[in-house]
Design a protein around this motif. Structure first.
Motif, PDB file in Angstrom:
ATOM      1  N   GLU A   1      -1.494  -0.035 -15.125  1.00 21.82           N
ATOM      2  CA  GLU A   1      -2.956   0.016 -15.261  1.00 21.82           C
ATOM      3  C   GLU A   1      -3.439   1.251 -16.025  1.00 21.82           C
ATOM      4  OE1 GLU A   1      -4.453  -2.731 -11.557  1.00 21.82           O
ATOM      5  OE2 GLU A   1      -4.943  -0.613 -11.504  1.00 21.82           O
TER       6      GLU A   1
ATOM      7  N   GLU B   1       0.400  -8.353 -10.172  1.00 15.15           N
ATOM      8  CA  GLU B   1       1.817  -8.282  -9.796  1.00 15.15           C
ATOM      9  C   GLU B   1       2.300  -9.509  -9.027  1.00 15.15           C
ATOM     10  OE1 GLU B   1       2.652  -3.505  -9.858  1.00 15.15           O
ATOM     11  OE2 GLU B   1       2.813  -4.531  -7.947  1.00 15.15           O
TER      12      GLU B   1
ATOM     13  N   LEU C   1       0.829  -1.210   0.000  1.00 16.14           N
ATOM     14  CA  LEU C   1       0.000   0.000   0.000  1.00 16.14           C
ATOM     15  C   LEU C   1       0.866   1.265   0.000  1.00 16.14           C
ATOM     16  CD1 LEU C   1      -3.103   0.798   0.292  1.00 16.14           C
ATOM     17  CD2 LEU C   1      -2.508   1.350   2.652  1.00 16.14           C
TER      18      LEU C   1
ATOM     19  N   LEU D   1      -3.222  -5.871  -5.593  1.00 14.42           N
ATOM     20  CA  LEU D   1      -2.428  -5.779  -6.831  1.00 14.42           C
ATOM     21  C   LEU D   1      -2.158  -7.193  -7.320  1.00 14.42           C
ATOM     22  CD1 LEU D   1      -0.085  -2.738  -6.269  1.00 14.42           C
ATOM     23  CD2 LEU D   1      -2.492  -2.878  -6.878  1.00 14.42           C
TER      24      LEU D   1
ATOM     25  N   LEU E   1      -5.705   4.405  -4.300  1.00 15.13           N
ATOM     26  CA  LEU E   1      -5.095   3.867  -3.076  1.00 15.13           C
ATOM     27  C   LEU E   1      -6.119   3.058  -2.275  1.00 15.13           C
ATOM     28  CD1 LEU E   1      -2.332   4.173  -1.432  1.00 15.13           C
ATOM     29  CD2 LEU E   1      -3.624   5.720   0.017  1.00 15.13           C
TER      30      LEU E   1
ATOM     31  N   LEU F   1       3.343   2.007  -1.938  1.00 15.42           N
ATOM     32  CA  LEU F   1       4.706   1.860  -2.467  1.00 15.42           C
ATOM     33  C   LEU F   1       4.777   2.254  -3.941  1.00 15.42           C
ATOM     34  CD1 LEU F   1       5.323   0.332   0.143  1.00 15.42           C
ATOM     35  CD2 LEU F   1       6.567  -1.344  -1.207  1.00 15.42           C
ATOM     36  N   ASP F   2       5.873   2.901  -4.348  1.00 18.20           N
ATOM     37  CA  ASP F   2       6.040   3.180  -5.771  1.00 18.20           C
ATOM     38  C   ASP F   2       6.458   1.891  -6.486  1.00 18.20           C
ATOM     39  OD1 ASP F   2       8.919   3.034  -5.602  1.00 18.20           O
ATOM     40  OD2 ASP F   2       8.998   5.144  -5.028  1.00 18.20           O
ATOM     41  N   ALA F   3       6.412   1.918  -7.818  1.00 20.70           N
ATOM     42  CA  ALA F   3       6.615   0.702  -8.605  1.00 20.70           C
ATOM     43  C   ALA F   3       7.988   0.087  -8.329  1.00 20.70           C
ATOM     44  CB  ALA F   3       6.453   1.005 -10.094  1.00 20.70           C
ATOM     45  N   ASN F   4       8.999   0.932  -8.166  1.00 21.84           N
ATOM     46  CA  ASN F   4      10.363   0.442  -7.921  1.00 21.84           C
ATOM     47  C   ASN F   4      10.432  -0.324  -6.602  1.00 21.84           C
ATOM     48  OD1 ASN F   4      10.031   3.076  -9.215  1.00 21.84           O
ATOM     49  ND2 ASN F   4      12.202   2.910  -9.728  1.00 21.84           N
TER      50      ASN F   4
ATOM     51  N   THR G   1      13.930   5.492 -13.513  1.00 16.82           N
ATOM     52  CA  THR G   1      13.969   6.191 -12.225  1.00 16.82           C
ATOM     53  C   THR G   1      14.756   5.455 -11.142  1.00 16.82           C
ATOM     54  OG1 THR G   1      11.874   5.184 -11.541  1.00 16.82           O
ATOM     55  CG2 THR G   1      11.752   7.326 -12.639  1.00 16.82           C
TER      56      THR G   1
ATOM     57  N   ARG H   1       8.574   8.698  -8.469  1.00 16.41           N
ATOM     58  CA  ARG H   1       8.713   7.859  -7.287  1.00 16.41           C
ATOM     59  C   ARG H   1       8.208   8.617  -6.062  1.00 16.41           C
ATOM     60  NH1 ARG H   1      13.740   4.269  -6.524  1.00 16.41           N
ATOM     61  NH2 ARG H   1      12.163   3.640  -5.017  1.00 16.41           N
ATOM     62  N   ASN H   2       7.994   7.906  -4.955  1.00 20.78           N
ATOM     63  CA  ASN H   2       7.681   8.583  -3.703  1.00 20.78           C
ATOM     64  C   ASN H   2       8.798   9.567  -3.391  1.00 20.78           C
ATOM     65  OD1 ASN H   2       5.178   7.645  -2.760  1.00 20.78           O
ATOM     66  ND2 ASN H   2       6.064   5.738  -2.004  1.00 20.78           N
TER      67      ASN H   2
ATOM     68  N   ARG I   1       7.892  -1.694  -5.025  1.00 16.91           N
ATOM     69  CA  ARG I   1       7.107  -2.931  -5.112  1.00 16.91           C
ATOM     70  C   ARG I   1       7.959  -4.038  -5.732  1.00 16.91           C
ATOM     71  NH1 ARG I   1       3.187   0.478  -7.311  1.00 16.91           N
ATOM     72  NH2 ARG I   1       2.934  -0.712  -9.233  1.00 16.91           N
ATOM     73  N   GLU I   2       8.647  -3.697  -6.813  1.00 19.43           N
ATOM     74  CA  GLU I   2       9.504  -4.685  -7.467  1.00 19.43           C
ATOM     75  C   GLU I   2      10.587  -5.192  -6.514  1.00 19.43           C
ATOM     76  OE1 GLU I   2      10.825  -4.627 -11.931  1.00 19.43           O
ATOM     77  OE2 GLU I   2      12.489  -3.852 -10.753  1.00 19.43           O
TER      78      GLU I   2
ATOM     79  N   PHE J   1       9.458   2.763 -16.660  1.00 19.87           N
ATOM     80  CA  PHE J   1       9.507   3.766 -15.594  1.00 19.87           C
ATOM     81  C   PHE J   1      10.542   3.381 -14.538  1.00 19.87           C
ATOM     82  CE2 PHE J   1       8.337   4.970 -11.307  1.00 19.87           C
ATOM     83  CZ  PHE J   1       8.212   6.343 -11.414  1.00 19.87           C
ATOM     84  N   ILE J   2      10.491   2.112 -14.116  1.00 22.74           N
ATOM     85  CA  ILE J   2      11.428   1.645 -13.081  1.00 22.74           C
ATOM     86  C   ILE J   2      12.865   1.825 -13.563  1.00 22.74           C
ATOM     87  CG2 ILE J   2      12.260  -0.414 -11.855  1.00 22.74           C
ATOM     88  CD1 ILE J   2       9.309  -1.337 -11.688  1.00 22.74           C
TER      89      ILE J   2
ATOM     90  N   HIS K   1       0.928   5.317  -8.670  1.00 17.84           N
ATOM     91  CA  HIS K   1       2.013   4.327  -8.684  1.00 17.84           C
ATOM     92  C   HIS K   1       1.625   3.073  -9.465  1.00 17.84           C
ATOM     93  CE1 HIS K   1       4.458   6.662  -6.067  1.00 17.84           C
ATOM     94  NE2 HIS K   1       3.673   6.548  -5.023  1.00 17.84           N
ATOM     95  N   LEU K   2       0.341   2.933  -9.816  1.00 14.27           N
ATOM     96  CA  LEU K   2      -0.090   1.744 -10.568  1.00 14.27           C
ATOM     97  C   LEU K   2       0.004   2.069 -12.048  1.00 14.27           C
ATOM     98  CD1 LEU K   2      -2.926   0.204  -8.418  1.00 14.27           C
ATOM     99  CD2 LEU K   2      -0.459   0.149  -8.182  1.00 14.27           C
ATOM    100  N   ILE K   3       1.236   2.118 -12.531  1.00 13.08           N
ATOM    101  CA  ILE K   3       1.537   2.674 -13.838  1.00 13.08           C
ATOM    102  C   ILE K   3       0.994   1.818 -14.963  1.00 13.08           C
ATOM    103  CG2 ILE K   3       3.466   3.266 -15.361  1.00 13.08           C
ATOM    104  CD1 ILE K   3       5.016   3.978 -12.784  1.00 13.08           C
TER     105      ILE K   3
ATOM    106  N   GLN L   1       5.425   0.318 -16.989  1.00 13.18           N
ATOM    107  CA  GLN L   1       5.901   0.298 -15.606  1.00 13.18           C
ATOM    108  C   GLN L   1       7.367  -0.123 -15.534  1.00 13.18           C
ATOM    109  OE1 GLN L   1       3.103  -0.632 -12.464  1.00 13.18           O
ATOM    110  NE2 GLN L   1       4.429  -2.242 -11.758  1.00 13.18           N
TER     111      GLN L   1
ATOM    112  N   ILE M   1     -11.607 -10.489 -11.135  1.00 16.62           N
ATOM    113  CA  ILE M   1     -12.699  -9.520 -11.254  1.00 16.62           C
ATOM    114  C   ILE M   1     -13.963 -10.222 -11.734  1.00 16.62           C
ATOM    115  CG2 ILE M   1     -13.507  -7.504 -12.579  1.00 16.62           C
ATOM    116  CD1 ILE M   1     -10.610  -6.446 -12.459  1.00 16.62           C
TER     117      ILE M   1
ATOM    118  N   ARG N   1     -11.018  -0.512  -9.084  1.00 18.20           N
ATOM    119  CA  ARG N   1     -10.059   0.207  -9.940  1.00 18.20           C
ATOM    120  C   ARG N   1     -10.538   0.162 -11.387  1.00 18.20           C
ATOM    121  NH1 ARG N   1      -6.253  -2.882  -7.142  1.00 18.20           N
ATOM    122  NH2 ARG N   1      -5.316  -3.784  -8.999  1.00 18.20           N
ATOM    123  N   GLU N   2     -10.945  -1.029 -11.832  1.00 18.73           N
ATOM    124  CA  GLU N   2     -11.438  -1.155 -13.199  1.00 18.73           C
ATOM    125  C   GLU N   2     -12.649  -0.248 -13.431  1.00 18.73           C
ATOM    126  OE1 GLU N   2     -11.473  -5.068 -15.727  1.00 18.73           O
ATOM    127  OE2 GLU N   2     -13.488  -4.784 -14.938  1.00 18.73           O
TER     128      GLU N   2
END
Lengths: 285, 285
Positions: B191, A191, A157, A188, B157, A159-162, B281, B37-38, A164-165, B277-278, B187-189, B274, A278, B164-165
């Motif tokens: 999507e 992921e 919750l 998520l 969030l 977290l940025d994508a980096n 950044t 990023r955060n 999370r990875e 992006f990672i 952050h959910l790039i 995503q 979903i 989300r969908e």
């Protein structure tokens, strides 16, 4: 028997039935996805497992022994939950040491290394951290306690994508070196699709799926190509989702597809776990 | 000129330079992804645009007019931000009416319809809502205010995958019927990759990418197939990410690929936003 067994658990709040006769097992050294919509009953179940809540009926066994008010059994479990359960006015370093008091196998060196990886300043007070860094703080403890059973409730919750990875990577590394039981409860879904072995889906307080990820994902496909060709190909199939992008279309379909029946220009791909989820949990449309 | 123009904005907090000479434009009726990023400076920038924070240097123009302490200009913007800025002891219905006081084009009927779609009980007090439903509450207001410029800061969030969908679907519907400027900061790039037209990436207080999504994604590919064939094919290429699943491998590579050079068994797919992006950044690995 080793593992965490949930047997016939029911729980109501006023008139709301939060859990209805739920029975599932988390076996030793497996990775589970515990999935459900907001309000489905996941947090209630997790709180019952860790004695934060008392079930109306049923029991939880940890390695064959009742978990209720049993601190030896509880010490085998770590629950990373939404609520922050340690003193918030402590700084990060002090709160890590505080966690070590409860979990004798807590690895302080590894926790400090993770803090460095994630860019968490351990001198900061926990209460001053942003949503993302509170999650990171809790992730670090969960990865350092070294209990046989670790539950992650919404670990990423904020977290940025980096980050999370990085979390998924460290989790897999740790599991590969020293397997333990991992239960991931997250929204998520896509992921974690490649990480989890077993999937449990809870809906309105009941278990509606309890299957291996592989088997669940073998029940359908994605069909991609030009919109007109995809439309022609999926005629008569059970379509659970459609994405379009310009003239291209990607359809999620259930059932089997004969490889020999696939024309040129149509591409068959893996089912998307999030889309399937979903579909399985949408109650209206 | 119509649009929101950010001109040479700089802002420091104590010794920390949060924004360094940032210049970008949000044009009328386009959909932007504002990614970072955060801690990159996104929230600082959004707070300056909406006068919640004063820049050290530079200016913000809304339809050609300075936005600073200009309530007419500010009324053209709605910012869905992390903080809840309405009285929390109000129930949902009352808080919607309160929003209508500030935004004369607020569509109360549409807001009530959305609340029903998302299963939000408007009789509940806003402060009693869960993280996910607070986000839903703010989404409903942002989709109902009908200002020419709407900024969404972390809109999803805590939302489950179904909600989300539903959010992305309603956003696209609304935009299609009546285009407006949408700025999505999330952050959910992956999507939002198929929704956004323009991408702005902010890193350490500076703009490092400002490009169309299409152009940015044309700079690389994913290469999938059996691990050994993928390894052979990507030799010498700039590889920015690798995923493995059993004996299969999927590599993210930058640069051009000649269609004629692709052997059987290798599949070329779209770049994953995503992952890109990672790569762009990540500062250490």
């Amino acid at each position: 028997m080793n593992g965490v067994e949930i047997k016939n658990i029911s729980k109501s709040f006023k008139e709301t039935k939060a859990l209805n006769d739920v029975s599932i097992s988390f076996e030793q050294d497996k990775i589970y996805g515990l999935l459900g919509r907001n309000g489905a009953g996941k947090s209630t179940l997790l709180n019952i497992i860790t004695n934060r809540l008392n079930a109306d009926r049923g029991e939880v066994l940890i390695d064959g022994v009742s978990a209720w008010e049993n601190s030896d059994a509880q010490r085998k479990i770590y629950m990373m939950s939404e609520k922050v359960l340690y003193p918030e006015n402590m700084n990060g370093e002090a709160a890590l040491k505080w966690s070590r008091e409860f979990y004798p196998d807590f690895d302080m060196d590894y926790a400090r290394k993770l803090a460095n990886d994630f860019g968490l300043d351990l001198k900061k007070k926990v209460r001053s951290l942003s949503t993302g860094y509170v999650s990171i703080y809790k992730i670090i403890i969960a990865l350092s306690v070294n209990t046989p059973y670790v539950f992650f409730d919404e670990p990423v919750l904020g977290l940025d994508a980096n980050h999370r990875e990085l979390f998924y990577k460290r989790l897999i590394e740790k599991y590969s070196e020293n397997p333990f039981t991992v239960v991931l409860s997250t929204h998520l879904i896509e992921e974690i699709a490649s990480i989890i072995e077993e999937i449990i889906i809870i809906q309105n307080g009941e278990i509606i799926q309890n299957d291996s990820c592989e088997h669940l994902l073998s029940q359908g496909y994605t069909v991609s190509g030009s919109a007109s060709e995809v439309d022609k190909f999926i005629e008569g199939m059970e379509v659970i989702g459609i994405d379009t992008l310009g003239g291209l279309k990607s359809a999620t379909v259930m059932g089997k597809i004969e490889a020999s029946s696939v024309p040129d220009g149509i591409e068959i791909g893996k089912l998307d776990l999030q889309k399937l989820f979903i579909k399985l949990t949408n109650e209206q449309e």
